[in-house]
Design an enzyme around this catalytic site. Sequence first.
Site, PDB file in Angstrom:
ATOM      1  N   TYR A  62      -1.894  -1.071  10.710  1.00  0.00           N
ATOM      2  CA  TYR A  62      -2.012  -1.283   9.348  1.00  0.00           C
ATOM      3  C   TYR A  62      -0.677  -0.874   8.223  1.00  0.00           C
ATOM      4  CZ  TYR A  62      -3.990  -1.394   4.582  1.00  0.00           C
ATOM      5  OH  TYR A  62      -3.983  -1.508   3.008  1.00  0.00           O
ATOM      6  N   SER A 104       0.830  -1.267  -0.054  1.00  0.00           N
ATOM      7  CA  SER A 104       0.004  -0.014  -0.154  1.00  0.00           C
ATOM      8  C   SER A 104       0.970   1.253  -0.022  1.00  0.00           C
ATOM      9  CB  SER A 104      -0.974  -0.183   1.140  1.00  0.00           C
ATOM     10  OG  SER A 104      -1.701   1.233   1.413  1.00  0.00           O
TER      11      SER A 104
END
Length: 331
Positions: free
Chosen positions: A236, A223
């Site tokens: 995360y 990401s």
Amino acid sequence: MGNMRNVGGVTSGLTAALTAPALAHQGTVADYSSGVRQSSKQDPTTQYPQPPFPPQRQEPPGLTSKMTPRPDHGETSYRGSGRLVGRKALITGGDSGIGRAAAIAFAREGADVAINYLPVEEPDAQEVIEFIQAEGRKAVAIPGDIRDENFCRKLVADAVHELDGLDILVNNAAAQVGQHSIMDLTTEQFDSTFKTNVYAMFWITKAAMPHLKPGATIINTSSVQAYNPSPSLLDYAQTKACIVSFTKSLAKQVAKQGIRVNAVAPGPFWTPLQPSSVQAPEELGTFGEETPLGRPGQPAELGPLYVLLASQESSYATGQVYGMSGGKGYP
Ligand code: NAD
Ligand code: MG
């Protein structure tokens, strides 16, 4: 958990998914029926829905059918050209979002595909199974929780058995739950996020290695959060940085075996991960607005990248991270 089924014959979900106005929003009904819209030349800023989005929130992991507008996974637009004929792929989180776009694209390129997902995501998974079967490819549904090492081993064993081998592994499943303060981030959440996003990738890849032959590829979904972490995604974002390091280290380790390992680092994409991550429904209203293109990506816009990395066309790419983020963030 871990029951494996080959699902066939049912077309209701597929029909519903194809006939539903996938991207009806703000009076604009996108027409994908010709199947050429994605590849035709057009303005990328207006190609897909733009903010503001209606308030929405779901309990994790979230379902595609409850999203407004519905994401586009290339259902009616992706056209294959035989780039993965005869390959066998396992995709975690293949029921929805980015994993679903990869599953549909792989099947259209001629691959047999096994998908893993959580049992509560069965309705999403069924639609994907039907899309794969509609291409005449073998579809294998393997529900189960990848936070469990034993299940991860069984997942790979079952996929290899059902597909009769494995050429492409996509470690794509992830958990993301926003917390505005480190004081609200519990050890349970921290542990669960790392189990899902990092440990499972390690366990599944390790179990897959003995089955991978020269020419096999591993694709991990990282990401932009690995490079430009949001304050509310403390746990995360770290896992997504782990995935970059894991990818680059493993790529060096297995290069001589003829196995390539790459990662994709998406920016904001319109998937169930997002409404099931926000704490207030309004938080999603401006999703993607901060990017230069001014909108979130649709999973359909990532399918071709996963195909490229899975196919022999990317033969000199290993240990690389590919961005797709609307002009903002890294790599
Ligand atoms: P998604 O919700 O459609 O996919 C995530 C999937 O993870 C779920 O469908 C679920 O099947 C799976 N999953 C979660 N917990 C699990 C568990 N314990 N056991 C088994 N499966 C589990 O959302 P998505 O956005 O398509 O996510 C796919 C990947 O893309 C993730 O790695 C995510 O981190 C990454 N990503 C997404 C975005 C975005 O904005 N949507 C941005 C950057 C990276
Ligand atoms: Mg899902």
